[in-house]
Design a protein around this motif. Sequence first.
Motif, PDB file in Angstrom:
ATOM      1  N   TYR A   1       0.821  -1.213   0.000  1.00  0.00           N
ATOM      2  CA  TYR A   1       0.000   0.000   0.000  1.00  0.00           C
ATOM      3  C   TYR A   1       0.851   1.257   0.000  1.00  0.00           C
ATOM      4  O   TYR A   1       1.927   1.315   0.582  1.00  0.00           O
ATOM      5  CB  TYR A   1      -0.927   0.019   1.221  1.00  0.00           C
ATOM      6  N   HIS A   2       0.288   2.276  -0.667  1.00  0.00           N
ATOM      7  CA  HIS A   2       0.888   3.596  -0.645  1.00  0.00           C
ATOM      8  C   HIS A   2      -0.214   4.567  -0.262  1.00  0.00           C
ATOM      9  O   HIS A   2      -1.216   4.698  -0.966  1.00  0.00           O
ATOM     10  CB  HIS A   2       1.467   3.934  -2.023  1.00  0.00           C
ATOM     11  N   TYR A   3      -0.023   5.242   0.864  1.00  0.00           N
ATOM     12  CA  TYR A   3      -1.044   6.144   1.392  1.00  0.00           C
ATOM     13  C   TYR A   3      -0.658   7.583   1.037  1.00  0.00           C
ATOM     14  O   TYR A   3       0.075   8.243   1.768  1.00  0.00           O
ATOM     15  CB  TYR A   3      -1.170   5.984   2.904  1.00  0.00           C
ATOM     16  N   LYS A   4      -1.131   8.028  -0.094  1.00  0.00           N
ATOM     17  CA  LYS A   4      -0.758   9.350  -0.566  1.00  0.00           C
ATOM     18  C   LYS A   4      -1.921   9.959  -1.334  1.00  0.00           C
ATOM     19  O   LYS A   4      -2.450   9.360  -2.263  1.00  0.00           O
ATOM     20  CB  LYS A   4       0.469   9.238  -1.488  1.00  0.00           C
ATOM     21  N   THR A   5      -2.316  11.149  -0.940  1.00  0.00           N
ATOM     22  CA  THR A   5      -3.331  11.885  -1.690  1.00  0.00           C
ATOM     23  C   THR A   5      -2.645  12.632  -2.824  1.00  0.00           C
ATOM     24  O   THR A   5      -1.738  13.438  -2.587  1.00  0.00           O
ATOM     25  CB  THR A   5      -4.071  12.874  -0.783  1.00  0.00           C
ATOM     26  N   VAL A   6      -3.039  12.330  -4.039  1.00  0.00           N
ATOM     27  CA  VAL A   6      -2.473  13.004  -5.215  1.00  0.00           C
ATOM     28  C   VAL A   6      -3.375  14.194  -5.533  1.00  0.00           C
ATOM     29  O   VAL A   6      -4.503  14.027  -6.025  1.00  0.00           O
ATOM     30  CB  VAL A   6      -2.373  12.038  -6.411  1.00  0.00           C
ATOM     31  N   VAL A   7      -2.877  15.378  -5.251  1.00  0.00           N
ATOM     32  CA  VAL A   7      -3.703  16.582  -5.266  1.00  0.00           C
ATOM     33  C   VAL A   7      -4.293  16.860  -6.642  1.00  0.00           C
ATOM     34  O   VAL A   7      -5.446  17.299  -6.772  1.00  0.00           O
ATOM     35  CB  VAL A   7      -2.868  17.792  -4.785  1.00  0.00           C
ATOM     36  N   ALA A   8      -3.534  16.590  -7.699  1.00  0.00           N
ATOM     37  CA  ALA A   8      -3.988  16.939  -9.046  1.00  0.00           C
ATOM     38  C   ALA A   8      -5.065  16.008  -9.580  1.00  0.00           C
ATOM     39  O   ALA A   8      -5.676  16.300 -10.613  1.00  0.00           O
ATOM     40  CB  ALA A   8      -2.798  16.955 -10.007  1.00  0.00           C
ATOM     41  N   ASN A   9      -5.306  14.887  -8.916  1.00  0.00           N
ATOM     42  CA  ASN A   9      -6.341  13.950  -9.367  1.00  0.00           C
ATOM     43  C   ASN A   9      -7.700  14.465  -8.918  1.00  0.00           C
ATOM     44  O   ASN A   9      -8.095  14.308  -7.761  1.00  0.00           O
ATOM     45  CB  ASN A   9      -6.098  12.558  -8.782  1.00  0.00           C
ATOM     46  N   GLN A  10      -8.427  15.108  -9.826  1.00  0.00           N
ATOM     47  CA  GLN A  10      -9.645  15.813  -9.460  1.00  0.00           C
ATOM     48  C   GLN A  10     -10.672  15.774 -10.579  1.00  0.00           C
ATOM     49  O   GLN A  10     -10.348  15.508 -11.748  1.00  0.00           O
ATOM     50  CB  GLN A  10      -9.335  17.292  -9.147  1.00  0.00           C
ATOM     51  N   PHE A  11     -11.898  16.093 -10.199  1.00  0.00           N
ATOM     52  CA  PHE A  11     -12.956  16.411 -11.156  1.00  0.00           C
ATOM     53  C   PHE A  11     -13.274  17.904 -11.021  1.00  0.00           C
ATOM     54  O   PHE A  11     -13.359  18.434  -9.909  1.00  0.00           O
ATOM     55  CB  PHE A  11     -14.224  15.593 -10.882  1.00  0.00           C
ATOM     56  N   THR A  12     -13.441  18.554 -12.155  1.00  0.00           N
ATOM     57  CA  THR A  12     -13.758  19.976 -12.205  1.00  0.00           C
ATOM     58  C   THR A  12     -15.001  20.178 -13.059  1.00  0.00           C
ATOM     59  O   THR A  12     -15.151  19.522 -14.102  1.00  0.00           O
ATOM     60  CB  THR A  12     -12.587  20.774 -12.807  1.00  0.00           C
ATOM     61  N   VAL A  13     -15.884  21.072 -12.635  1.00  0.00           N
ATOM     62  CA  VAL A  13     -17.091  21.370 -13.404  1.00  0.00           C
ATOM     63  C   VAL A  13     -16.995  22.753 -14.027  1.00  0.00           C
ATOM     64  O   VAL A  13     -16.485  23.685 -13.408  1.00  0.00           O
ATOM     65  CB  VAL A  13     -18.358  21.260 -12.535  1.00  0.00           C
ATOM     66  N   CYS A  14     -17.473  22.860 -15.249  1.00  0.00           N
ATOM     67  CA  CYS A  14     -17.541  24.144 -15.961  1.00  0.00           C
ATOM     68  C   CYS A  14     -18.969  24.320 -16.480  1.00  0.00           C
ATOM     69  O   CYS A  14     -19.482  23.464 -17.208  1.00  0.00           O
ATOM     70  CB  CYS A  14     -16.549  24.158 -17.111  1.00  0.00           C
ATOM     71  N   LEU A  15     -19.629  25.437 -16.079  1.00  0.00           N
ATOM     72  CA  LEU A  15     -20.973  25.754 -16.559  1.00  0.00           C
ATOM     73  C   LEU A  15     -20.899  26.925 -17.531  1.00  0.00           C
ATOM     74  O   LEU A  15     -20.249  27.939 -17.246  1.00  0.00           O
ATOM     75  CB  LEU A  15     -21.899  26.130 -15.391  1.00  0.00           C
ATOM     76  N   ARG A  16     -21.576  26.764 -18.664  1.00  0.00           N
ATOM     77  CA  ARG A  16     -21.589  27.835 -19.673  1.00  0.00           C
ATOM     78  C   ARG A  16     -23.033  28.143 -20.070  1.00  0.00           C
ATOM     79  O   ARG A  16     -23.870  27.239 -20.200  1.00  0.00           O
ATOM     80  CB  ARG A  16     -20.783  27.422 -20.904  1.00  0.00           C
ATOM     81  N   ARG A  17     -23.273  29.450 -20.266  1.00  0.00           N
ATOM     82  CA  ARG A  17     -24.588  29.922 -20.696  1.00  0.00           C
ATOM     83  C   ARG A  17     -24.400  30.927 -21.814  1.00  0.00           C
ATOM     84  O   ARG A  17     -23.621  31.884 -21.676  1.00  0.00           O
ATOM     85  CB  ARG A  17     -25.331  30.561 -19.521  1.00  0.00           C
ATOM     86  N   ASP A  18     -25.083  30.668 -22.917  1.00  0.00           N
ATOM     87  CA  ASP A  18     -25.027  31.571 -24.079  1.00  0.00           C
ATOM     88  C   ASP A  18     -23.586  31.822 -24.518  1.00  0.00           C
ATOM     89  O   ASP A  18     -23.189  32.957 -24.840  1.00  0.00           O
ATOM     90  CB  ASP A  18     -25.711  32.906 -23.754  1.00  0.00           C
ATOM     91  N   GLY A  19     -22.781  30.753 -24.494  1.00  0.00           N
ATOM     92  CA  GLY A  19     -21.416  30.855 -24.986  1.00  0.00           C
ATOM     93  C   GLY A  19     -20.414  31.417 -24.005  1.00  0.00           C
ATOM     94  O   GLY A  19     -19.237  31.582 -24.360  1.00  0.00           O
ATOM     95  N   LEU A  20     -20.803  31.709 -22.777  1.00  0.00           N
ATOM     96  CA  LEU A  20     -19.888  32.268 -21.792  1.00  0.00           C
ATOM     97  C   LEU A  20     -19.836  31.371 -20.566  1.00  0.00           C
ATOM     98  O   LEU A  20     -20.855  30.829 -20.128  1.00  0.00           O
ATOM     99  CB  LEU A  20     -20.341  33.672 -21.363  1.00  0.00           C
ATOM    100  N   THR A  21     -18.634  31.241 -19.998  1.00  0.00           N
ATOM    101  CA  THR A  21     -18.475  30.465 -18.778  1.00  0.00           C
ATOM    102  C   THR A  21     -18.967  31.283 -17.588  1.00  0.00           C
ATOM    103  O   THR A  21     -18.528  32.421 -17.382  1.00  0.00           O
ATOM    104  CB  THR A  21     -17.006  30.074 -18.567  1.00  0.00           C
ATOM    105  N   VAL A  22     -19.896  30.699 -16.829  1.00  0.00           N
ATOM    106  CA  VAL A  22     -20.452  31.404 -15.681  1.00  0.00           C
ATOM    107  C   VAL A  22     -19.989  30.820 -14.350  1.00  0.00           C
ATOM    108  O   VAL A  22     -20.194  31.425 -13.300  1.00  0.00           O
ATOM    109  CB  VAL A  22     -22.001  31.392 -15.739  1.00  0.00           C
ATOM    110  N   TYR A  23     -19.397  29.630 -14.402  1.00  0.00           N
ATOM    111  CA  TYR A  23     -18.977  29.002 -13.143  1.00  0.00           C
ATOM    112  C   TYR A  23     -17.972  27.908 -13.485  1.00  0.00           C
ATOM    113  O   TYR A  23     -18.193  27.101 -14.395  1.00  0.00           O
ATOM    114  CB  TYR A  23     -20.192  28.377 -12.451  1.00  0.00           C
ATOM    115  N   GLN A  24     -16.849  27.880 -12.765  1.00  0.00           N
ATOM    116  CA  GLN A  24     -15.872  26.802 -12.940  1.00  0.00           C
ATOM    117  C   GLN A  24     -15.232  26.512 -11.594  1.00  0.00           C
ATOM    118  O   GLN A  24     -14.708  27.431 -10.945  1.00  0.00           O
ATOM    119  CB  GLN A  24     -14.803  27.174 -13.974  1.00  0.00           C
ATOM    120  N   GLN A  25     -15.273  25.256 -11.178  1.00  0.00           N
ATOM    121  CA  GLN A  25     -14.902  24.915  -9.815  1.00  0.00           C
ATOM    122  C   GLN A  25     -14.309  23.524  -9.745  1.00  0.00           C
ATOM    123  O   GLN A  25     -14.857  22.573 -10.298  1.00  0.00           O
ATOM    124  CB  GLN A  25     -16.154  24.968  -8.928  1.00  0.00           C
TER     125      GLN A  25
END
Length: 872
Positions: free
Chosen positions: A135-159
């Motif tokens: 076992y290797h107990y390590k949190t890999v920070v870059a392993n993530q899910f990110t959401v991007c919301l767009r309305r009428d061609g513009l990004t309104v939220y990204q997290q």
Amino acid sequence: LVKQEPVSLGSGCHRLTFSPTELMSRYVPKETGYDVPKDGWRICLAHEFKEKRKPFQAKDVSLSNVLGHIGLGIRYLKWWYKKTQVEKKAPFIDMFRAQPLRQIYGVPLGGIGGGTITRGWRGEFCRWQLNPGMYHYKTVVANQFTVCLRRDGLTVYQQVLSVERPPTLQGWNWGYCGEYAFYHALYPRAWTVYHLPGQNVTLTCRQVSPVIPHDYQDSSLPVAVFVWDIENKNDYPLDVSIMFTMVNGSGCKDDKGGGHWNEPFHLEKEGEAVSGVLLHHCTTVNPYTLCMAAREQPDREISHQTAFSPKGTCGGLWSDLIKDGRLDSPTGQCPPTPKGEKVAAALAVGCSVPAQGHNALEFCLAWDMPKIMFGSRERVHIRRYTRYFGTNGDAAPSLSHYALTHYRQWERSIDEWQQPILQDSSLPSWYKSALFNELYFVADGGTVWTELPEDSDVSGGVRTEDGGLPAQPAVVKEYGRFAYLEGQEYRMYNTYDVHFYASFALIMLWPKLALSLQYDIAGSVVQHDPTERLHLMSGRYSSVKAKNVVPHDIGDPDDEPWQRVNAYLIHDTADWKDLNLKFVLQVYRDFHLTQDTQYLQDMWPICQAVMESEMKFDLDGDGLIENSGYADQTYDGWAVTGPSAYCGGLWLASVCVMCKMARMVDSEEAYQRYRDILDRGSAAFDKLLWNGQYYNYDSSGRDLSNSVMSDQCAGHWFLRASGLGEGEYQAFPKEKIHSALKSVFDLNVMSFAGGQMGAVNGMRPEGVPDHSSVQSDEVWIGVVYGLAATMIYEGMRDEGMRTAEGCYRTVWERLGMAFQTPEAYCEKGIYRSLAYMRPLSIWAMQLALDASHKDQTTSDQTGKNDREQGPN
């Protein structure tokens, strides 16, 4: 950050009109086909566990126990130094480097035997078991899910969908407010529900792994699927993208070893296409490929970034997504990494979500490590899943394609298995959560499932005059070899005294694996390894493995399992009293549940051999074995002298089982012999151990020999689980078993920790724990579940449920030990051995419940028939 107005880049915890608790019941996605279930383990992402426990250490031993183990301490220290400093190996038990409690783990990813990756309940990728058993107990920070919301061609939220605010990757928008999300686990699936503050959007990530009872193909696959259900409660449509980022590696030092590279891929077959990125991790030993993939559909847009460096701000990747909700998708592979550098990749999938509507996005994570070597690097082993996907190391695209086109079928199978239990209103919700979630250890117990090599012989070529076991028993040849660790910190495969408890999960859900394991144990019984070695408790030299005795374990993954057994060297387990007996009891229990007559015929001579070896422990010839005066059984820190409730009870149950099997193989001579032993042994057991209320711990007459042991009815438990324990095949009077169980409930359960923490192992008749050893005042979760099963068999269902509930509430709700249930905890302060095999015994409770339900159904039908027939 590149800002495009209007954009909401912050995730500030704006006060909403409902509490986080209300969120957990309100924000459940509908019309997805797989709603978040009512039962399971549920937690808000903002939760903090108040109690912080520490692992057991030598300093926690009482002075009296220290004085009795000075020799062991000195010998262990010398052995530990040689192992770690000279041989540069990890000790099979490291008493100086116990894993600290991290209250973060969630449902592990992957099927059985191909390695696992654990994703925490806050979304982090944080525990890795790709190299077998290590076992290797390590949190890999870059392993993530990110959401991007767009309305009428513009990004309104990204997290970034993470509550963390790490010191790296500052170009990303971290710090999602955990108050507005919750995690729900019902193994092998998990759901994370995110409400996006101010956006009127709810995301539900459903995590699916192919762990399916009685399925020996798909259950072996090293894959998991993430299905993102998107609910748009706005009066306007949105374009939604989810980005999945992954580092090439597992957060260990070889991530910077150089030579790793990524490449995009596209695979189309059978009318379905998937595309994604392959992350080739090119180590000298056990190289593997990670695969991030998505299924191509007309209304989905898949894009990728083949390689980016997961250090610095990583603002370029963030800006790429925020610009138009997609990634640049370069073609061609990236160059191999130079030494000292890491590389990561990203995959984004986007879709349109109508006003007041739903849509879904799918990702797959797969890993392909087809050939493995254990720590000795002597032999190459082939993983089970390669039977269907090949051994060339190029199977990751096919694995992901198969997962993305079959996960719905997996979920239907999982539902068919789980729903009868989940819909049983007589079962409490906590039990349903415990039953399924404790099953994580079947996959995440350092588990390996390999093909049997063509030149392999389970008994090492040893044959008796009668022929003995076949070199390659049919069930092993067809279903492969299976091994799982005693615990993630107690690194021994198929530790047999503990498997005795855990085995219920296997024999009930994957019986072919249970039988395969038994054949391996049987094969090792007849072998002898005369190599002399020092045993740390006694300070004496003796052989590694004696002939015709059951081994303690089949080896250390940091050495060469199956080839070199008995990694455990604290005691000489050839003198243990329980191992041989547990083999005999499991043989018949397994036959009872499978009705495999060939298995019974093959095991009968092995059972005879181990019982003959056990006979030498009956020193006075009264039909009852004696313990030696030291800890010579699974309670390896709790000394026992003379006939004992635990080992004596296992002995009588085994003799009873031998009587039953003798009749089944038409050996009247064997039956009469064991019948005589059973009759004499039962009389001696009652005379020496029964005190009118329960069976004494042992018969030594010491001050503490009359302690109440919670596990005193283990032998009777196995008889009942095997359909015996009554009539001709009864070793213990029913009224005495009931009285003993009542004593255990009154003292070990209700007089301990206010009846809220399960059953303590040892209790004094006056109502205080037995503090004579480091184990007598512990609670062993797996033992408690077995005790609860015994109570259920004996009509004490309410008491059994109350007893088991204390363990679940303590481990999962109070101490934050989800998906790392330990071997033991004390009333206060400490725990011991995180992520342990024994708690799989909760499936013994289900077997007992099934039996009681069957008995009740039979009784009801008999009563109905009597009423219909009327009076004579």
